[in-house]
Design a protein around this motif. Structure first.
Motif, mmCIF file in Angstrom:
data_model
loop_
_atom_site.group_PDB
_atom_site.id
_atom_site.type_symbol
_atom_site.label_atom_id
_atom_site.label_comp_id
_atom_site.label_asym_id
_atom_site.label_seq_id
_atom_site.Cartn_x
_atom_site.Cartn_y
_atom_site.Cartn_z
ATOM 1 N N ALA A 1 0.860 -1.179 0.000
ATOM 2 C CA ALA A 1 0.000 0.000 0.000
ATOM 3 C C ALA A 1 0.893 1.223 0.000
ATOM 4 O O ALA A 1 1.902 1.261 0.712
ATOM 5 C CB ALA A 1 -0.924 0.011 1.216
ATOM 6 N N ALA A 2 0.547 2.233 -0.807
ATOM 7 C CA ALA A 2 1.387 3.431 -0.898
ATOM 8 C C ALA A 2 0.557 4.623 -1.353
ATOM 9 O O ALA A 2 -0.432 4.474 -2.083
ATOM 10 C CB ALA A 2 2.549 3.195 -1.874
ATOM 11 N N SER A 3 0.959 5.801 -0.914
ATOM 12 C CA SER A 3 0.319 7.056 -1.308
ATOM 13 C C SER A 3 1.352 8.164 -1.252
ATOM 14 O O SER A 3 2.365 8.049 -0.547
ATOM 15 C CB SER A 3 -0.849 7.411 -0.377
ATOM 16 N N VAL A 4 1.086 9.245 -1.952
ATOM 17 C CA VAL A 4 1.849 10.472 -1.769
ATOM 18 C C VAL A 4 1.074 11.324 -0.775
ATOM 19 O O VAL A 4 -0.094 11.663 -0.995
ATOM 20 C CB VAL A 4 2.046 11.229 -3.092
ATOM 21 N N VAL A 5 1.706 11.631 0.349
ATOM 22 C CA VAL A 5 1.079 12.396 1.423
ATOM 23 C C VAL A 5 1.404 13.865 1.223
ATOM 24 O O VAL A 5 2.565 14.245 1.032
ATOM 25 C CB VAL A 5 1.574 11.913 2.798
ATOM 26 N N ARG A 6 0.366 14.696 1.288
ATOM 27 C CA ARG A 6 0.524 16.142 1.120
ATOM 28 C C ARG A 6 0.042 16.838 2.385
ATOM 29 O O ARG A 6 -0.390 16.179 3.326
ATOM 30 C CB ARG A 6 -0.287 16.604 -0.096
ATOM 31 N N PRO A 7 0.070 18.194 2.434
ATOM 32 C CA PRO A 7 -0.452 18.903 3.611
ATOM 33 C C PRO A 7 -1.866 18.468 3.962
ATOM 34 O O PRO A 7 -2.602 17.925 3.124
ATOM 35 C CB PRO A 7 -0.406 20.374 3.177
ATOM 36 N N ALA A 8 -2.263 18.733 5.212
ATOM 37 C CA ALA A 8 -3.497 18.178 5.762
ATOM 38 C C ALA A 8 -4.741 18.523 4.960
ATOM 39 O O ALA A 8 -5.716 17.770 4.967
ATOM 40 C CB ALA A 8 -3.667 18.654 7.208
ATOM 41 N N ASP A 9 -4.752 19.646 4.240
ATOM 42 C CA ASP A 9 -5.950 20.052 3.511
ATOM 43 C C ASP A 9 -6.009 19.447 2.108
ATOM 44 O O ASP A 9 -6.918 19.764 1.336
ATOM 45 C CB ASP A 9 -6.024 21.573 3.412
ATOM 46 N N GLN A 10 -5.080 18.577 1.753
ATOM 47 C CA GLN A 10 -5.065 17.966 0.433
ATOM 48 C C GLN A 10 -5.190 16.448 0.560
ATOM 49 O O GLN A 10 -4.641 15.849 1.480
ATOM 50 C CB GLN A 10 -3.779 18.317 -0.313
ATOM 51 N N PRO A 11 -5.924 15.817 -0.371
ATOM 52 C CA PRO A 11 -6.111 14.365 -0.291
ATOM 53 C C PRO A 11 -4.830 13.615 -0.641
ATOM 54 O O PRO A 11 -3.930 14.138 -1.300
ATOM 55 C CB PRO A 11 -7.207 14.094 -1.339
ATOM 56 N N LEU A 12 -4.756 12.352 -0.189
ATOM 57 C CA LEU A 12 -3.637 11.500 -0.550
ATOM 58 C C LEU A 12 -3.710 11.147 -2.032
ATOM 59 O O LEU A 12 -4.796 10.966 -2.592
ATOM 60 C CB LEU A 12 -3.659 10.209 0.274
ATOM 61 N N GLU A 13 -2.549 11.047 -2.665
ATOM 62 C CA GLU A 13 -2.493 10.607 -4.057
ATOM 63 C C GLU A 13 -2.260 9.099 -4.088
ATOM 64 O O GLU A 13 -1.265 8.614 -3.546
ATOM 65 C CB GLU A 13 -1.356 11.318 -4.801
ATOM 66 N N PRO A 14 -3.156 8.320 -4.718
ATOM 67 C CA PRO A 14 -2.959 6.870 -4.768
ATOM 68 C C PRO A 14 -1.744 6.507 -5.612
ATOM 69 O O PRO A 14 -1.480 7.110 -6.648
ATOM 70 C CB PRO A 14 -4.250 6.356 -5.397
ATOM 71 N N VAL A 15 -1.008 5.500 -5.157
ATOM 72 C CA VAL A 15 0.205 5.050 -5.836
ATOM 73 C C VAL A 15 0.146 3.536 -5.988
ATOM 74 O O VAL A 15 -0.188 2.824 -5.036
ATOM 75 C CB VAL A 15 1.466 5.454 -5.044
ATOM 76 N N SER A 16 0.460 3.039 -7.179
ATOM 77 C CA SER A 16 0.514 1.601 -7.424
ATOM 78 C C SER A 16 1.963 1.135 -7.406
ATOM 79 O O SER A 16 2.888 1.904 -7.675
ATOM 80 C CB SER A 16 -0.125 1.256 -8.771
ATOM 81 N N ILE A 17 2.163 -0.146 -7.083
ATOM 82 C CA ILE A 17 3.495 -0.739 -6.975
ATOM 83 C C ILE A 17 3.583 -1.936 -7.916
ATOM 84 O O ILE A 17 2.675 -2.761 -7.973
ATOM 85 C CB ILE A 17 3.782 -1.175 -5.527
ATOM 86 N N SER A 18 4.692 -2.024 -8.642
ATOM 87 C CA SER A 18 4.911 -3.150 -9.546
ATOM 88 C C SER A 18 6.400 -3.469 -9.579
ATOM 89 O O SER A 18 7.215 -2.749 -8.989
ATOM 90 C CB SER A 18 4.403 -2.818 -10.956
ATOM 91 N N ALA A 19 6.744 -4.558 -10.299
ATOM 92 C CA ALA A 19 8.140 -4.970 -10.471
ATOM 93 C C ALA A 19 8.886 -4.959 -9.142
ATOM 94 O O ALA A 19 9.977 -4.382 -9.012
ATOM 95 C CB ALA A 19 8.845 -4.071 -11.487
ATOM 96 N N ALA A 20 8.295 -5.605 -8.126
ATOM 97 C CA ALA A 20 8.850 -5.569 -6.774
ATOM 98 C C ALA A 20 9.805 -6.733 -6.546
ATOM 99 O O ALA A 20 9.497 -7.880 -6.876
ATOM 100 C CB ALA A 20 7.716 -5.627 -5.754
ATOM 101 N N THR A 21 10.972 -6.426 -5.984
ATOM 102 C CA THR A 21 11.951 -7.464 -5.648
ATOM 103 C C THR A 21 12.507 -7.225 -4.254
ATOM 104 O O THR A 21 12.682 -6.083 -3.820
ATOM 105 C CB THR A 21 13.116 -7.495 -6.644
ATOM 106 N N LEU A 22 12.786 -8.316 -3.555
ATOM 107 C CA LEU A 22 13.463 -8.270 -2.257
ATOM 108 C C LEU A 22 14.372 -9.483 -2.162
ATOM 109 O O LEU A 22 13.903 -10.617 -2.219
ATOM 110 C CB LEU A 22 12.455 -8.277 -1.101
ATOM 111 N N LYS A 23 15.674 -9.244 -2.027
ATOM 112 C CA LYS A 23 16.661 -10.305 -1.857
ATOM 113 C C LYS A 23 17.303 -10.172 -0.487
ATOM 114 O O LYS A 23 17.717 -9.071 -0.100
ATOM 115 C CB LYS A 23 17.734 -10.238 -2.946
ATOM 116 N N VAL A 24 17.371 -11.275 0.243
ATOM 117 C CA VAL A 24 17.971 -11.283 1.577
ATOM 118 C C VAL A 24 19.121 -12.283 1.595
ATOM 119 O O VAL A 24 18.945 -13.453 1.237
ATOM 120 C CB VAL A 24 16.928 -11.650 2.650
ATOM 121 N N ASP A 25 20.273 -11.795 2.010
ATOM 122 C CA ASP A 25 21.445 -12.641 2.201
ATOM 123 C C ASP A 25 21.586 -12.892 3.701
ATOM 124 O O ASP A 25 22.064 -12.032 4.447
ATOM 125 C CB ASP A 25 22.693 -11.946 1.651
ATOM 126 N N PHE A 26 21.137 -14.060 4.149
ATOM 127 C CA PHE A 26 21.155 -14.350 5.578
ATOM 128 C C PHE A 26 22.572 -14.562 6.106
ATOM 129 O O PHE A 26 22.838 -14.314 7.289
ATOM 130 C CB PHE A 26 20.291 -15.581 5.868
#
Length: 442
Positions: A343-368
Motif C-alpha cells: 500500500a502506498a500514497s503520496v502524502v501532502r499537507p493536511a488540507d489535500q487528499p492523498l495521491e494513490p500510488v501503485s506498486i509493480s516490479a517488486a523485488t526483495l533479496k535477503v542474504d542471511f
C-alpha cells in the motif's frame, strides 16, 4: 478524619466548582484540585509534594505539585479543570508543577509539566489554548512549548522525542533562560501536524533538536506481556479491556466505550490471525492506497505482538510465543521474496487528499549469511508519474531491517524463521512525501 464517602463528594464538588468558574482570575494554589483520574490501568501512584504517596484510582484528584508514577503496565488518563487531557504511559514519571490561568492578568498564569521519564500525551485545554505563551513541558533535556496542540513525548536522561497529531510544538535545549522560562523558546525548532511522518528528536550528545522519521511511541511504551498478565494493587488480573485501554491513546478511550471496542478488536484479531507478521494501523491514520490487510493496532496488541518498525501511522508487529518474543533464527543462504501485500500514497499537507500510488516490479533479496537485504519497487501515481524505490541495508540480530544506502528511508523486519518480511518506506518527491508499506513471503 472525614469518612471516605464524604471526602470523595467534597473532592468532586471542588472539581465541579472549578469547572463552573467564570474565566476571570482563575488560579490554582498548591492545595487546589486541578485534575481527576478518569481511567487507571495497572499500578500507578500519586507522589505528593510533601513526599507522601497513594495509589491512583479512578476518581482520584490531582493537585499542583503532585507527580504521577506509573509502573510496568500502568496507565493513567487525567482530565484537567479546563478540559485538557493527559495520558501517562507505562513506566513513566510526570509532575504537575503549575496549573493556573488569569484572563485579566495573563502573566500570573502558568501551565507547566515535567516529564522525568517515559511517555505522555497532552491535549491542550481552554487555559493552555488561551495562554500558549505560558504553557511549558520540560524533560531532562528539552523545553517544549505549544500552539494549541495534541502531541506525544518520550523522554529519559539521554534523549527526548516528540510527535504532533494536531497543532504545533517547539522544542529547544533546556539551557539558560529557556530552562527558566515558560512557553516556546526563541531558538526552538518547530514541528507541526502538517509535517507528516516526522518527529523532533534531541540527544544528550547532540545538544540541538533535529527532525527524524516518526516513531510510534505508544506501541513502543506498552509492555505487552505485563499488560496481558499483570495485576493491580488489589491483585485483580488485568482483562482484555485493560489491555486495550493501555494500548490505545487516540482517541483517549472512556470507560463507556471499552466494551464495544474490545468486542470489535477481538473479532478483528481472530479474523486476521494467520502468519507471523502483521501491519497495525492507528485509528486516526488515513489508510494508504491499497491497504486491505492492516488491522487496528488495538486488535493486534490484544494477541501479543512485538514491534519491529513504525512511523506514527503504521507499525510492523511480529507475533510472540505466549509472552515471549520469537527467537530470530532464519537459517543461511540467499533468498528471493515475493510481494504479498503493498500500500502506498503520496502524502501532502493536511488540507489535500492523498495521491494513490501503485506498486509493480517488486523485488526483495535477503542474504542471511551477510545479514543484508536489497529491494526495489517501481511506483506510479497520477501526479507522481513513474518513480523507483531502491534501497539496501542491514539486518540486526533481532531481524530488524534498516536501509544504509539508496534513495529512500526503509525500516522493517523479518519473521523469526526468516520466511516473512515487511518494511515501511518513505521518500521525498516533488508532489509531497511518498509513503508505503509492504509484506513479503517465500
Amino acid at each position: 478524619m472525614l469518612p471516605k464517602t464524604i471526602r470523595t463528594i467534597s473532592e468532586r464538588i471542588a472539581i465541579a466548582a472549578l469547572l463552573a468558574a467564570v474565566p476571570g482570575v482563575q488560579a490554582s494554589p498548591s492545595d487546589a484540585v486541578v485534575a481527576q483520574a478518569t481511567l487507571v490501568i495497572g499500578q500507578a501512584r500519586i507522589v505528593h509534594a510533601d513526599g507522601r504517596s497513594s495509589w491512583v484510582e479512578r476518581g482520584s484528584t490531582i493537585r499542583v505539585g503532585d507527580a504521577i508514577h506509573t509502573e510496568l503496565g500502568g496507565h493513567v488518563h487525567l482530565r484537567f479543570v479546563d478540559g485538557a487531557l493527559v495520558s501517562v504511559r507505562p513506566s513513566s514519571r510526570m509532575q504537575i508543577q503549575s496549573y493556573a490561568y488569569s484572563a485579566d492578568q495573563p502573566q500570573a498564569g502558568a501551565i507547566k509539566f515535567k516529564l522525568e521519564e517515559g511517555v505522555m500525551r497532552s491535549i491542550t485545554g481552554q487555559w493552555g489554548g488561551a495562554a500558549r505563551e505560558r504553557f511549558r513541558l520540560n524533560t531532562p533535556l528539552a523545553a517544549i512549548g505549544v500552539k494549541g496542540t495534541d502531541f506525544v513525548v518520550k523522554a529519559n536522561d539521554h534523549s527526548t522525542a516528540a510527535a504532533v497529531f494536531t497543532g504545533a510544538i517547539t522544542v529547544a535545549s533546556l539551557q539558560g533562560e529557556c530552562g527558566r522560562g515558560l512557553g516556546s523558546c526563541q531558538d526552538g525548532r518547530l514541528l507541526s501536524a502538517d509535517m507528516k511522518g516526522q518527529m523532533i528528536e534531541m540527544l544528550r550528545l547532540q545538544g540541538m533538536p533535529q527532525l527524524a522519521p516518526a516513531e510510534d511511541f505508544m506501541v513502543a511504551s506498552l509492555p505487552q506481556a505485563v499488560a496481558r498478565t499483570g495485576v493491580d494493587h488489589r491483585a485483580r488480573p488485568l482483562g482484555d479491556a485493560a489491555t486495550l485501554a493501555a494500548a490505545a491513546d487516540k482517541p483517549l478511550l472512556s470507560e463507556s466505550r471499552l466494551a464495544g471496542a474490545v468486542t470489535s478488536a477481538l473479532a478483528e484479531t481472530q479474523a486476521s490471525d494467520a502468519g507471523t507478521l502483521h501491519w497495525g494501523r492507528y485509528a486516526w491514520a488515513q489508510p494508504l492506497s491499497g491497504d486491505s490487510f492492516s488491522q487496528q493496532v488495538d486488535a493486534a496488541m490484544l494477541s501479543a505482538h512485538e514491534r519491529l518498525a513504525g512511523n506514527g501511522a503504521y507499525t510492523l508487529l511480529r507475533k510472540m510465543e505466549g509472552s515471549q518474543p520469537i527467537a530470530y533464527a532464519p537459517g543461511a543462504g540467499v533468498a528471493q521474496f515475493q510481494l504479498t501485500g503493498a500500500a502506498a500514497s503520496v502524502v501532502r499537507p493536511a488540507d489535500q487528499p492523498l495521491e494513490p500510488v501503485s506498486i509493480s516490479a517488486a523485488t526483495l533479496k535477503v542474504d542471511f549469511d551477510k545479514s543484508r537485504f536489497d529491494t526495489r519497487l517501481q511506483v506510479q501515481g497520477p501526479q507522481l508519474g513513474q518513480d523507483v524505490v531502491q534501497a539496501a541495508g542491514s539486518i540486526d540480530a533481532l531481524g530488524q531491517m534498516r536501509a544504509a544506502s539508496g534513495n529512500v528511508s526503509v525500516q522493517g523486519g523479518l519473521s523469526g524463521n526468516g520466511r516473512e518480511a515487511g518494511y515501511l518506506f518513505q521518500k521525498a518527491v516533488p508532489s509531497g512525501m511518498l509513503q508505503g508499506m509492504t509484506l513479503w513471503g517465500r
